[in-house]
Scaffold this active site. Sequence first.
Site, mmCIF file in Angstrom:
data_model
loop_
_atom_site.group_PDB
_atom_site.id
_atom_site.type_symbol
_atom_site.label_atom_id
_atom_site.label_comp_id
_atom_site.label_asym_id
_atom_site.label_seq_id
_atom_site.Cartn_x
_atom_site.Cartn_y
_atom_site.Cartn_z
ATOM 1 N N PHE A 1 1.127 5.116 0.932
ATOM 2 C CA PHE A 1 0.513 6.113 1.808
ATOM 3 C C PHE A 1 1.115 7.480 1.502
ATOM 4 O O PHE A 1 2.314 7.585 1.233
ATOM 5 C CB PHE A 1 0.825 5.794 3.273
ATOM 6 C CG PHE A 1 0.254 4.487 3.761
ATOM 7 C CD1 PHE A 1 -0.978 4.442 4.407
ATOM 8 C CD2 PHE A 1 0.951 3.304 3.580
ATOM 9 C CE1 PHE A 1 -1.500 3.235 4.855
ATOM 10 C CE2 PHE A 1 0.432 2.091 4.025
ATOM 11 C CZ PHE A 1 -0.796 2.058 4.658
ATOM 12 N N THR B 1 0.850 -1.183 0.000
ATOM 13 C CA THR B 1 0.000 0.000 0.000
ATOM 14 C C THR B 1 0.890 1.239 0.000
ATOM 15 O O THR B 1 1.907 1.296 0.689
ATOM 16 C CB THR B 1 -0.946 0.015 1.208
ATOM 17 O OG1 THR B 1 -1.833 -1.097 1.101
ATOM 18 C CG2 THR B 1 -1.793 1.286 1.237
#
Lengths: 275, 275
Positions: A176, A174
Amino acid sequence: MTRTVAFQGESGAYSEIAALNYFSRSIKTLPLPTFPAIFNAVKTGQAAAAVVPIENALAGSVHENYDLLLKYKLPIVGEIILPISHYLLALPGVKIRDIRLVISHPQALQQCADFLNGLQDVRIEPFYDTAGSAKKLVDDQLHDTTAIASREAAEKYGLDILASRIESNHENYTRFLIIQKEPKIPEKGGKTSIVFSFEDAPGALFKSLAVFALRDINLLKIESRPLHGKPFNYYFYLDIEGSINERPAKNALNHLKEIATFLQVLGSYPKSKAK
Amino acid sequence: MTRTVAFQGESGAYSEIAALNYFSRSIKTLPLPTFPAIFNAVKTGQAAAAVVPIENALAGSVHENYDLLLKYKLPIVGEIILPISHYLLALPGVKIRDIRLVISHPQALQQCADFLNGLQDVRIEPFYDTAGSAKKLVDDQLHDTTAIASREAAEKYGLDILASRIESNHENYTRFLIIQKEPKIPEKGGKTSIVFSFEDAPGALFKSLAVFALRDINLLKIESRPLHGKPFNYYFYLDIEGSINERPAKNALNHLKEIATFLQVLGSYPKSKAK
């Protein structure tokens, strides 16, 4: 002074792990229930920064956060890419054969589908948050239930790990973004995120991308989002290589203003080292 | 012979209304619980066609269905754009002051946020489906609960309409695609949907769009989706003006094959008349 960094979710969430990795362990993390709440915390000064998940390698972009970047106008000052691994957690002493129910965020459940298909006589129920599902085991003292969350959530809530790295695809990352109140633009290098839109003129998207190609500026990502009130017209979110402090990017954005009816720079920031 | 058309949701769903509008009332509609189920129904021949929501003017694209178009390789043969209006439904005789709970699909709840904020002492709970929330009022004989769904769902389940067109933004449309087993390519006109990807070469996206711009072919939409197993690499979904039976589009796609490492035509089909 210890800086406060806001994130969405409960303690032990992947967003909190991203915050601690990005800022070093000396910060104070602030869990908040929703994405608008973390943008608001930065806007009001309750937090010095926030960590915002923007894109998962399996699930795609977190579209709500694209919309919030546009709405709150809080500059992006950095990014971090975190490998995501899921763990099967339970109260101490609970064995896999005791389990009748698995809870977690729908995305985590989906990412562990192969593992879950191998369990017998077990119900699967979506929960609003991964770390929240771990917390629930403790809060409600559930001895027939297991949660899927991070290793850090296991430590945080004193849970046992029944199985490790149970995601079907280990290429799970992921990305961020770090947002603050004030921009922190690198002199050179890094990347720049922008958002723009235009009247529905033929070829306008192509011309918009040409302003970068003509200056050998690499496009890193493109994302379209609906323009509210104008059905099937779009905002385009673009990541380009380099800082807006550099001449080619500056020229390209000036050129883009000739084509776009709306243009906003979301931030220039160093690229994540991890990947 | 009556054709069977599959849709996701319960009877009275917006997808079913789209099917009846597109095909005329003579079809038999087949409600199924998930999006993969409706693709499967067409693949196995259980249904002659399916209606697939692909994009909402407020919420954006339905990304799962982009992934399923790629996976199932069932051609798009048409599209229909439907205005979406939400209604507050309750069992006959129930008054607004009796209501303690509102249920509906999270997206419908969000689209009616202004109206819901005006209600007092009312809980709001997400439900898997709009028409399903209307059906639940009847199934469970809930006299203190109201559902948000279509006017057609009110008729279907014999419910009263307590309030009409309660969405905050009336510019609310959903675009649905029609998929079948065999393509139905127009001789000329209409639009063509394709998906492609390439090795992470600088400028490849720009060059890919250039194959259309150089032939004066209009781009109608672009959407990126993650390429599984290759973090932060993307499939690009593109809608272009015209049919692949026309020379410029044919040439452009041949040119695109020189740049892309993967290319698939999802369908050429007439444009929706409504909008």
